[in-house]
Enzyme design. Structure first.
Site, PDB file in Angstrom:
ATOM      1  CD  GLU A 177     -48.397  21.039 -16.474  1.00 15.37           C
ATOM      2  OE1 GLU A 177     -47.579  21.627 -16.284  1.00 15.37           O
ATOM      3  OE2 GLU A 177     -48.583  20.139 -17.515  1.00 15.37           O
ATOM      4  CD  GLU A 237     -51.913  22.828 -20.035  1.00 14.92           C
ATOM      5  OE1 GLU A 237     -50.640  22.828 -20.397  1.00 14.92           O
ATOM      6  OE2 GLU A 237     -52.326  23.119 -18.910  1.00 14.92           O
TER       7      GLU A 237
HETATM    8  C1  GLA Z   1     -47.775  23.068 -18.971  1.00 12.27           C
HETATM    9  C2  GLA Z   1     -48.837  24.106 -17.967  1.00 12.27           C
HETATM   10  C3  GLA Z   1     -49.328  25.149 -18.865  1.00 12.27           C
HETATM   11  C4  GLA Z   1     -48.273  25.999 -19.728  1.00 12.27           C
HETATM   12  C5  GLA Z   1     -47.638  25.005 -20.707  1.00 12.27           C
HETATM   13  C6  GLA Z   1     -46.937  25.586 -21.580  1.00 12.27           C
HETATM   14  O1  GLA Z   1     -48.615  22.085 -19.463  1.00 12.27           O
HETATM   15  O2  GLA Z   1     -49.918  23.336 -17.419  1.00 12.27           O
HETATM   16  O3  GLA Z   1     -49.838  26.348 -17.600  1.00 12.27           O
HETATM   17  O4  GLA Z   1     -47.406  26.097 -19.090  1.00 12.27           O
HETATM   18  O5  GLA Z   1     -47.211  23.883 -19.885  1.00 12.27           O
HETATM   19  O6  GLA Z   1     -46.437  24.558 -22.624  1.00 12.27           O
END
Ligand code: GLA
Length: 670
Positions: free
Chosen positions: A142, A303
């Protein structure tokens, strides 16, 4: 089809791993992402690399037929590195150095950091790049998220000045492009140019826009540094991706994705502290952005939310059916793989309350069973479903630089770019019109309507493209405050809407910014598609003077009562609409129905909160039907023919009712 989990073996005793993997197998998991935060473990002391923990976890996983996606661990530089080189730390616009202690604590403009990045990525890919069990790599995590897209330190300033030198070649052209004669800002040396740290008033908007462009380029070059190393040592068939965040930040996903094999992103319909999920349209638009980033190519959800999320504040608890609903929505809009975040809630660290499929006690319960049912269903038809295609008839134009220009100059305290983009994207989603989100480089062929929301910073190439599209018979919907700035961020010197004047058939001699709490009213013109409608006019009022355009609605208040607010213009073989204010959903619903009917866009009216997404291949049509309501059932009229539920083989035709949060994929042979 890959379906798996984000797994953190380093956060659990190794004695627990076999049970984790037994449960993963029971669930039907076939891929796991790991190691994206494991730098300290893999390089406990500078120059000493130790992959043994991940080796043992990967061995156990692969012995059970589970494939691996590895994350390069550069989102969390270890303490020994920061102690040795604190200059790696980012600096905020107040000149405050961001501390070690969480994540994303680095600036991509640190040459030192780039050297350490090269070393850890090289060692990691030398170790795993030839493994038959590793199917892909995620660079970092991210980029730019959590306010880490911009840094204002010494290294950033030096790099910014160099970037400007390469862009403008001479100070004279920079001074001219930025209008630095204003407030005596003319630069006589490159070294005088600041990163835009805090000022009493507001920085030159062109400096700010160029700073965003610089920050985005810096991240793209940083990512490329990693992908080049990975490509050097990884097997051909190991893909490279990055899990993007789409929040108008100074990251250019479209540029960066040119160095990636596929795009991935993290689908969180709700997060820490939020009482409710974001709207179905808001979730959908993220998938459409993702699909549009690499010209319609399928993406991974690296995710997928599987439990209530949050750091010190926990958000909404997903209800029974939500995990399936959001999973199916993602796949219907282009996700080719789903990796659930996270396998199990951690018992320590900042994310103790980022819940997953398993909670802290590690026991399979409701969420585990819901994911198990999803995987069982997708094992039946997922491969066919993801091999079908998504064909849009409507396009919504999204330009990152335009979003940045609005962030820099919102012009009303009620303006938010994401909110206003959604204002004009959502009515198409509400009508279940198949929609793409396109960028300035997209091909407009094949779309029956193109929505161009708040097109404030224009792009000459796109101006010409959209003009030709309209002239050849396309339907274009512009919103307020369009045509205002030329690409270099100067306000145009001609009457608004400038380059858009001929195709919109209007002039705008005056306009008014409305602040929060202020509004005017708009009433539909009799005889027009908006007859009998009225709406609040918020945020902005363009006082439109029609030239060749027909008036569809007028302002009902203030000194400009009776002035045109919404217009329609025949241009060439096409039709161009201009919506001069932030009008409400009901009016846009009526207007878009009229526009889509005239433009031949197929759409389906459903109850609010019911989403239909069609995909098809040569042999079949897939209709994903989703009821996002947690309270109301949804009555649906299915298109003709006999539809089969792709998982249960139940037959449906004519009318059907969806229970709250019920989701199905219906299929019909062609
Ligand atoms: C983000 C991050 C993860 C985690 C999630 C928690 O997407 O990539 O490492 O912190 O949020 O929701």
């Amino acid at each position: 089809m890959f379906i798996g989990v984000d797994y953190y073996p380093e956060q659990w005793p190794e004695s627990r791993w076999p049970e984790d993997i037994r449960l993963m197998k029971e669930l039907g998991v076939n891929v796991v992402r790991l190691a994206e935060f494991g730098w300290q473990l893999m390089e406990p002391v500078e120059g000493k690399f130790d992959f043994s923990l991940y080796d043992r976890a990967i061995d156990l996983l692969t012995q059970n037929g589970i494939k691996i996606v590895l994350g390069t661990p550069t989102a969390t530089p270890p303490a020994w590195l920061i102690k040795k080189h604190p200059e790696i730390l980012p600096v905020d616009q107040n000149g405050v150095t961001i501390s070690f202690g969480a994540r994303r604590h680095y600036t991509v403009n640190s040459e030192i950091y780039r050297e350490y990045t090269k070393k850890i990525v090289t060692e990691m890919v030398k170790h795993y790049g030839q493994s038959e069990h590793v199917i892909g790599w995620q660079t970092d995590n991210e980029y730019g998220h959590e306010k880490s897209d911009r840094s204002y330190g010494e290294a950033d300033q030096k790099a910014f000045q160099q970037w400007l030198k390469e862009k403008y070649q001479t100070l004279e052209s920079l001074n001219e492009a930025w209008g630095t004669v204003f407030w005596s800002q003319t630069y006589t040396q490159w070294e005088q140019i600041p990163v835009p740290r805090k000022v009493y008033q507001e920085h030159n908007s062109s400096l700010l826009l160029d700073f965003n462009r610089f920050c985005a380029d810096a991240y793209t070059s940083y990512n490329k540094l990693q992908t080049e190393i990975l490509r050097n040592f990884a097997k051909e068939d190991q893909f490279i991706t990055h899990n993007f965040v789409y929040t108008d930040q100074a990251i250019n996903q479209w540029e960066m994705s040119k160095d990636l094999d596929l795009v991935s992103f993290d689908n969180y319909p709700v997060w820490g502290g939020l009482a409710e999920p974001i709207t179905p349209a808001a979730i959908a638009h993220q998938h459409d952005l993702c699909r549009g980033t690499k010209d319609g190519k399928g993406f991974w959800v690296m995710e997928e939310l599987s439990g209530a999320q949050g750091w010190s504040k926990i958000g909404y608890l997903p209800r029974p059916g939500h995990i399936k609903l959001w999973t199916y929505q993602a796949i219907s809009r282009g996700a080719e793989a789903i990796v659930y975040f996270r396998w199990r809630a951690a018992q320590f660290g900042t994310e103790e309350f980022c819940h997953g499929i398993l909670d802290h006690d590690g026991l399979p319960k409701r969420k585990f069973n819901e994911v198990k049912e999803i995987i069982q269903s997708l094992n039946k038809f997922g491969d066919d479903w993801i091999s079908s295609y998504y064909k849009a008839e409507v396009a919504a134009y999204y330009d990152l630089e335009n979003a940045w220009a609005w962030q820099i100059q919102p012009q009303s305290n009620a303006f938010d770019h994401k909110q206003e983009f959604m204002r004009y994207y959502s009515p198409a989603h509400r009508l279940n019109a198949m929609t793409d989100i396109i960028s300035k480089d997209s091909n407009l062929e094949g779309y029956k309507a193109v929505i161009v929301p708040v097109y404030f910073l224009t792009n000459p190439a796109f101006n010409e493209k959209i003009r030709q599209y309209a002239e050849k018979g396309g339907t274009v919907i512009f919103s307020y405050r369009s045509g205002v700035k030329e690409q270099n961020n100067f306000v145009i010197g001609e009457t608004l809407p400038g380059a858009l004047a001929e195709m919109t058939g209007i002039k705008i001699h005056e306009y008014e910014s409305l602040q929060s709490g202020q509004s005017n009213k708009i009433t539909g013109k009799s005889g027009s598609v908006l007859e009998g409608t009225e709406s609040e006019a918020l945020i902005w009022c363009d006082l439109i003077e029609p030239d060749t355009a027909e008036v569809l609605a007028e302002y009902a208040g203030s000194f400009y009562k009776g002035t045109a607010a919404i217009t329609k213009n025949q241009f060439g073989k096409g039709t161009v609409y201009y919506i001069g204010s932030a009008v409400d959903e009901a009016l846009l619903h009526t207007l878009y129905k009229g526009i889509f009917s005239e433009a031949g866009v197929s759409f389906t009216e459903t109850q609010n909160g019911t989403e239909l997404v069609k995909r098809e291949n040569d042999g079949a049509v897939y209709l994903c039907v989703m009821n996002h309501s947690t309270e109301n059932t949804s009555a649906l009229s299915l298109p003709d023919g006999k539809w089969m539920d792709a998982a249960s083989d139940e037959a449906f035709f004519g009318e059907m009712t969806l229970q709250p949060l019920e989701t199905r994929v219906l299929t019909k042979k062609k």
